[in-house]
Design an enzyme around this catalytic site. Structure first.
Site, PDB file in Angstrom:
ATOM      1  CG  HIS A  75      48.677   6.511   5.997  1.00  0.00           C
ATOM      2  ND1 HIS A  75      47.789   7.359   5.400  1.00  0.00           N
ATOM      3  CD2 HIS A  75      49.558   7.298   6.664  1.00  0.00           C
ATOM      4  CE1 HIS A  75      48.112   8.610   5.714  1.00  0.00           C
ATOM      5  NE2 HIS A  75      49.174   8.598   6.476  1.00  0.00           N
ATOM      6  CE  LYS A 101      37.689  15.939  10.448  1.00  0.00           C
ATOM      7  NZ  LYS A 101      37.233  15.251  11.654  1.00  0.00           N
TER       8      LYS A 101
END
Lengths: 198, 276
Positions: free
Chosen positions: A36, A106
């Site tokens: 990221h 998740k």
């Protein structure tokens, strides 16, 4: 179950509601913390309008000396989702920069992410710990930044009928928020009630 | 070399097979769920467990931190046992039983895997008992240490205070660490001892009954209380948030009252071998 092909269109996104189970077909990109940061500091054209999968797969390398771009060199052994909340801080900027249509992960993401997907994106939950089962649905197309380490590299995966649950939709609904709010009420009630045992 | 290959088999088995007590508890949880999302999650989990075992594939891509508990007679060198365990871990990492999970904090470089090894001396001369847990990172991140009293939680220095700490840890974890969880709790000790003892509680079978009656009662009540939170499988709501709570109580310094809460994902990988 609804089958969706990548790239997802705006219509695809807007018709999805929390609780829907969909089968993803096409290309997705794994990215964790390090990836990221890299994606924000650099530009990666291939993920534009695409899908990010929070996952650090376990991958078998056939030959260490082979070309890293040769997709036949890698076999996915186990590839379930990792906890998405670690990526909260980077995600609104990633969505803005690349027009990401969907995030698979998740555990859910925070209200800033819910704001940033409003009208244009969805968060999809895969089930944690299903690495062996999901690996059967995935093939490696390419890998970038393998020097970050196997889990942190950006793996471009071809997926076939990858089942995921819509848990945050483009209309500001989040199953995680509803569960947290309901559990907060019960939590406060429970800590008010004394343990009688000792 | 023989011991290396025994340990290598233990690593493979731990990475690919869920212990029966956990699998059975997941099956029971599936029967109890009424909402279709949580029921479906649990049946997918059970399907994955079967597949991983059948194909001898790591159940989860996060093969965790390898934590060994070794019990051996003083005729075995701990230096040699440590060397053998490290060797087996390196082979397992190359042989895809383990994902390279060790990262050097200073330069952020991946360096394979680094096991944690706890030794204990055994009076029995002919045996080595080796237990292994592969501890996942997601659930480790939601584990923690509390100090009592805790004014924010209105928790005092007693069992009710302990109960509040455990509830708080699970409430804050929500679905982040892959519930249904298994929870190890330790009360007392110094900070590192509390953490270590709470982790060790995860090695107990879910079917193991606490020998101390107060703690047995406490474990049962904790299980019921936490499951009232409704966080459910993967945090998407449901009846089962925890499969088991295991508690150990020890000695504390008069000034301190630590509560360690070690949380495991549903995928609690623990196995053991006993060698003659």
């Amino acid at each position: 179950m609804l089958k969706l092909k990548t790239p997802f269109s705006q219509e695809d996104i807007l018709k999805l509601n929390v609780g829907d189970v969909i089968l993803v077909n096409g290309t997705i990109f794994t990215a964790r913390d390090k990836a990221h940061k890299y994606l924000l500091e650099n530009y990666a054209e291939q993920i534009k309008g695409g899908i990010i999968y929070h996952c650090g797969p376990l991958v078998k390398t056939i030959n260490d000396n082979m070309n890293k771009r040769d997709n036949n060199n890698y076999i996915i052994i186990s590839a379930g989702p990792t906890t998405s909340s670690r990526m909260n801080q980077f995600t609104p900027a990633i969505i803005e920069k690349y027009g990401i249509k969907a995030i698979i992960g998740k555990g859910g993401m925070d209200s800033k992410v819910l704001d940033s997907i409003k009208g244009r994106g969805v968060y999809l939950s895969a089930i944690g710990g299903l690495g062996a089962l999901y690996a059967k649905l995935m093939k490696v197309k390419c890998v970038e930044k393998l020097e970050f380490g196997m889990p942190e590299a950006i793996w471009e995966l071809e997926v076939k009928d990858f089942p995921v649950i819509v848990t945050m939709d483009a209309k500001e609904n989040s199953i995680y928020d509803s569960v947290q709010q309901a559990s907060k009420k019960r939590f406060l009630k429970l800590i008010g009630a004394k343990f009688q045992g000792i | 070399m023989e011991l290396t290959s025994e340990i290598l088999s233990l690593i493979r088995k731990t990475s690919t097979e869920i212990p029966n007590d956990i699998r059975d508890a997941l099956k029971n949880a599936k029967e109890k769920e009424t909402n279709s999302i949580s029921k479906n999650i649990l049946s997918n989990i059970l399907e994955n467990i079967e597949l991983a075992k059948k194909e001898s594939t790591p159940i989860c891509q996060d093969t965790g931190v390898p934590i060994f508990y070794v019990k051996s007679h003083n005729s075995y060198s701990q230096i040699e046992l440590r060397r053998i365990i490290n060797e087996a871990i390196n082979i397992a990492t190359t042989g895809i039983s383990l994902r390279p999970n060790a990262v050097d904090c200073l330069n952020d470089k991946p360096i394979g895997n680094k096991p944690i090894i706890h030794f204990e001396e055994s009076a029995e001369s002919s045996q080595i008992e080796i237990e292994l847990m592969l501890k996942g990172g997601g659930s480790e991140n939601v584990s923690g240490i509390y100090q009592l009293p805790n004014t924010e939680l209105n928790a005092e220095r007693n069992m009710d205070g302990v109960r509040i700490c455990v509830l708080d840890a699970v409430f804050k974890a929500q679905g982040k660490g892959c519930p249904p969880y298994i929870i190890g709790v330790a009360i007392g000790g110094t900070i590192e001892e509390t953490a270590s003892l709470s982790k060790k509680e995860l090695m107990r079978s879910l079917n193991d009954v606490n020998k101390i009656s107060e703690l047995k009662m406490f474990e049962e009540q904790m299980l019921d209380d936490i499951n009232l939170l409704g966080i459910g499988p993967m945090g998407l709501g449901g009846k089962t948030t925890v499969l088991g709570v295991k508690v150990n109580s020890g000695i504390r310094h008069p000034a301190s009252f630590f509560v360690g809460v070690s949380i495991s994902c549903w995928c609690l990988r623990r196995q053991s071998i006993c060698l003659n």
